[in-house]
Each structure stands twice: as structure tokens, then as C-alpha cells.
Design an enzyme around this catalytic site. Structure first.
Site, PDB file in Angstrom:
ATOM      1  CB  SER A 192      12.636  22.694  -3.673  1.00 34.67           C
ATOM      2  OG  SER A 192      11.862  22.389  -4.813  1.00 34.67           O
ATOM      3  CG  ASN A 205       8.853  12.273  -8.972  1.00 36.95           C
ATOM      4  OD1 ASN A 205       7.945  11.985  -9.743  1.00 36.95           O
ATOM      5  ND2 ASN A 205       9.360  11.412  -8.104  1.00 36.95           N
ATOM      6  CB  VAL A 209       8.460  14.733   1.810  1.00 32.87           C
ATOM      7  CG1 VAL A 209       6.972  14.915   2.042  1.00 32.87           C
ATOM      8  CG2 VAL A 209       9.236  15.641   2.708  1.00 32.87           C
ATOM      9  CG  ASP A 210       7.072  11.452  -3.628  1.00 32.28           C
ATOM     10  OD1 ASP A 210       7.513  11.510  -4.784  1.00 32.28           O
ATOM     11  OD2 ASP A 210       5.892  11.191  -3.350  1.00 32.28           O
TER      12      ASP A 210
HETATM   13  N1  APR Z   1       8.317  15.070   7.317  1.00 31.31           N
HETATM   14  C1  APR Z   1       8.675  16.376   7.128  1.00 31.31           C
HETATM   15  N2  APR Z   1       9.738  16.754   6.392  1.00 31.31           N
HETATM   16  C2  APR Z   1      10.480  15.771   5.818  1.00 31.31           C
HETATM   17  C3  APR Z   1      10.164  14.386   5.980  1.00 31.31           C
HETATM   18  C4  APR Z   1       9.032  14.063   6.767  1.00 31.31           C
HETATM   19  N3  APR Z   1       8.678  12.783   6.973  1.00 31.31           N
HETATM   20  N4  APR Z   1      11.112  13.679   5.273  1.00 31.31           N
HETATM   21  C5  APR Z   1      11.961  14.559   4.723  1.00 31.31           C
HETATM   22  N5  APR Z   1      11.598  15.826   5.053  1.00 31.31           N
HETATM   23  C6  APR Z   1      12.224  17.092   4.660  1.00 31.31           C
HETATM   24  C7  APR Z   1      13.648  17.023   4.211  1.00 31.31           C
HETATM   25  O1  APR Z   1      14.532  17.113   5.322  1.00 31.31           O
HETATM   26  C8  APR Z   1      13.744  18.271   3.333  1.00 31.31           C
HETATM   27  O2  APR Z   1      14.012  19.396   4.147  1.00 31.31           O
HETATM   28  O3  APR Z   1      11.520  17.559   3.525  1.00 31.31           O
HETATM   29  C9  APR Z   1      12.344  18.431   2.765  1.00 31.31           C
HETATM   30  C10 APR Z   1      12.210  18.121   1.290  1.00 31.31           C
HETATM   31  O4  APR Z   1      13.120  17.094   0.933  1.00 31.31           O
HETATM   32  P1  APR Z   1      12.750  15.980  -0.201  1.00 31.31           P
HETATM   33  O5  APR Z   1      11.769  15.035   0.327  1.00 31.31           O
HETATM   34  O6  APR Z   1      14.055  15.462  -0.699  1.00 31.31           O
HETATM   35  O7  APR Z   1      12.010  16.820  -1.349  1.00 31.31           O
HETATM   36  P2  APR Z   1      12.607  17.738  -2.503  1.00 31.31           P
HETATM   37  O8  APR Z   1      13.870  18.391  -2.108  1.00 31.31           O
HETATM   38  O9  APR Z   1      11.445  18.600  -2.909  1.00 31.31           O
HETATM   39  O10 APR Z   1      12.944  16.706  -3.669  1.00 31.31           O
HETATM   40  C11 APR Z   1      11.868  16.066  -4.312  1.00 31.31           C
HETATM   41  O11 APR Z   1      12.806  13.910  -3.980  1.00 31.31           O
HETATM   42  O12 APR Z   1      11.711  12.265  -2.821  1.00 31.31           O
HETATM   43  C12 APR Z   1      11.989  12.711  -4.087  1.00 31.31           C
HETATM   44  O13 APR Z   1      10.118  12.017  -5.424  1.00 31.31           O
HETATM   45  C13 APR Z   1      10.746  13.134  -4.814  1.00 31.31           C
HETATM   46  O14 APR Z   1      11.896  13.418  -6.861  1.00 31.31           O
HETATM   47  C14 APR Z   1      11.318  14.111  -5.788  1.00 31.31           C
HETATM   48  C15 APR Z   1      12.401  14.816  -4.992  1.00 31.31           C
END
Ligand code: APR
Length: 278
Positions: free
Chosen positions: A122, A29, A38-39
Site C-alpha cells: 500500500s 488490486n 509490484v503487481d
Molecule cells: N520489489 C519490491 N518492492 C517493490 C517492487 C519490487 N519489484 N516494485 C515496487 N516496489 C515497492 C514500491 O516502491 C512500494 O514501496 O512496493 C511498494 C508497493 O507499491 P505498489 O506496487 O504501488 O503497491 P500498492 O501501493 O499496494 O498499490 C497497489 O498498484 O500495481 C498496482 O495492481 C496494483 O492496483 C494495485 C496498486
């Protein structure tokens, strides 16, 4: 012998924190100070030194990317990018998402990296429709690799089988990454014939890709996708018949202005199958 662009892209199902690549990309973010998804997984795996370095970066704008070391991760570096929050598709989300992939690849290339792994940016907390995001990701990476020989391998890391299938369909649809066992069109009418010829597998792959295209072009998510896929495969005599069915479905979606999460009614499916008979 030059390597085909499509062979410099791979799709795996797993955890991005375990990828043995030069850099993994974080779906962060704007604060770059960690989060969930993922973060959260990357910060947990990399250890507290990552947050210390992130604090020195001063945040990151949507569509931009910044780089840190990988610390305890197998990857040497982490490229943090901030994807757009989905708000219906009319606020430039597509271009901002493409920019995340492009800016991340540019950073990797400027640091002489050869391999990079991406999550589905996203498509989690930020709500971007997976099919639409996948086409943007694959198309942007294909375009970048066609101009930049430096990056040798891009890995799309999928969390779950649905994402894995959608990424593979997008690669097949956009890059003609054909299944090696592609069969000639058959006029077999019995399911045994089709199974024995392997044609039903080819029909399934084709219809899966065509449903992906319908979802991404119209910005929808077909909630009864799996049931619809099975009905079309059962009815389709060959790949040509399957294409007529999905073309009729595409027209119905367009004419009826379908948006968002949509269930295709059973009566509509029945009428389309009846009308597009072999
Ligand atoms: N490895 C690979 N893919 C993953 C993992 C992992 N360990 N964990 C989650 N994912 C996938 C999720 O299933 C989704 O398809 O990564 C994709 C992105 O999901 P998010 O992590 O929620 O990211 P995003 O949609 O870009 O939202 C970002 O979420 O975690 C917070 O700090 C971050 O505010 C930001 C927002």
C-alpha cells in the site's frame, strides 16, 4: 536454543521477484488481474500462466489474501493480498493493512511454508505513508511470529534506501533489535570525540527511529527529514540530549496539529535546539 523472534525477521533492499523464499507476497488490486508496481513486476516475472490462474480466483477483498503458484519465479508460491488505499487514516486503513500481513502469514502457515517475503504493501500507488505502514507491518509480523513457530523467516523487501532505513528503524524501535556496538552515553562535546567513540552513529540511529515514530504516530511525512536529522545530530551532545530534542519536536507537532506532508520550519528547529541545550 530457541531463535529470538526478531532474528526470524530480515530487511533487504532489492526486487521481490528474485527472492528465494517459499512464497512472495504481491501488493495486488481487488481484480487480481495485474497492474503496475509490484503487481506488474510479479506478473512479468512469473509469466502468463499466473494471469490464467488468477482469473480463476474471482478477485480478492481488501485485507484478504489468496494463493497461486509461482510459475517462473524462484518462489514456489505467490500470496496475493489487497492493501487499503490511504484516505487520511480514519477509514480503518491501519487495521486493513495489518490484516493483509496477518492473512498472508496465515495462508503461508497453512501451506507449511517456512519463508515468506513481503513488499511494502500500500505504500506506492495506494499512498499509505511509508513510516506508518512500516510500523504496522513490523508490529503485525512480530505479533504473528510470537504465536506461530512454523514460519522461520520473514523478509521485508525494500525498494530504495529510504524504505530500507525506515524498516530497520522500525525493527529497532519495536523489537529492540539493538545495534551491537551500542555505546554508553558520553558527555563529549566535540564532533571528533563523538566520531571516535562511534556515538554519532548511535545518535543518528536513535534520532532516525524517533523521527519515524513521530511520523507514524501523527500520520505525517516530514518532507525536510534528512536536513532535520543532520541538524539534530550536529547539535546533540549525546543520546540523552538527542531524546530531549525529538521530544520537544513531538510536542510542537502535536500542539500545532500538523498533518500530511509537513516541512518543519527552520525557525522552529532553531528554537527547539536553543531551548533544549545540554
Ligand atoms: N520489489 C519490491 N518492492 C517493490 C517492487 C519490487 N519489484 N516494485 C515496487 N516496489 C515497492 C514500491 O516502491 C512500494 O514501496 O512496493 C511498494 C508497493 O507499491 P505498489 O506496487 O504501488 O503497491 P500498492 O501501493 O499496494 O498499490 C497497489 O498498484 O500495481 C498496482 O495492481 C496494483 O492496483 C494495485 C496498486
Amino acid at each position: 536454543m530457541p531463535v529470538r523472534i526478531v532474528d526470524r525477521i530480515s530487511v533487504v533492499e532489492g526486487d521481490i521477484t528474485q527472492q528465494q523464499v517459499d512464497a512472495i507476497v504481491n501488493a495486488a488490486n481487488q481484480t487480481l488481474l495485474g497492474g503496475g508496481g509490484v503487481d506488474g513486476a510479479i506478473h512479468r516475472a512469473a509469466g502468463p500462466e499466473l494471469l490464467e490462474e488468477c482469473r480463476s480466483l474471482g478477485g480478492c477483498r481488501t485485507g484478504e489474501a489468496k494463493i497461486t503458484k509461482g510459475y517462473r519465479l524462484p518462489a514456489g508460491y505467490i500470496i496475493h493480498t489487497v492493501g487499503p488505499v490511504w484516505s487520511g487514516g480514519l477509514a480503518g486503513e491501519d487495521e486493513l493493512l495489518a490484516s493483509c500481513y496477518r492473512k498472508s502469514l496465515m495462508l503461508a502457515e497453512s501451506h507449511d511454508m517456512k519463508t515468506i517475503a513481503f513488499p511494502a504493501i500500500s505504500t506506492g500507488a495506494y499512498g499509505f505513508p511509508l513510516a506508518r505502514a512500516t510500523l504496522i507491518a513490523v508490529r503485525t509480523v512480530l505479533e504473528f511470529l510470537s504465536q506461530s513457530p512454523g514460519i522461520e523467516q520473514v523478509v521485508f523487501v525494500c525498494h530504495g534506501d529510504r524504505a530500507f532505513r525506515i524498516y530497520n528503524d522500525a525493527l529497532r524501535t519495536l523489537a529492540g533489535k539493538d545495534s551491537p556496538s551500542r555505546q554508553p552515553e558520553m558527555s563529549t562535546s566535540t564532533s571528533e570525540d563523538r566520531e571516535s567513540s562511534g556515538i554519532s552513529g548511535e545518535i543518528r540511529r536513535q534520532v532516525d527511529g524517533q523521527l519515524l515514530m513521530i511520523e507514524s504516530v501523527h500520520g505525517i511525512r516530514i518532507v525536510n527529514r534528512d536536513r532535520l536529522l543532520d541538524k539534530i545530530i550536529d547539535a546533540a551532545r549525546d543520546t540523552g540530549h538527542a531524546s530531549r530534542i525529538t521530544a520537544a519536536l513531538n510536542s510542537w507537532v502535536a500542539v500545532n496539529g500538523i498533518t500530511g506532508d509537513a516541512e518543519i520550519p527552520a525557525e522552529v528547529i532553531r528554537r527547539i535546539l536553543a531551548r533544549t541545550g545540554p
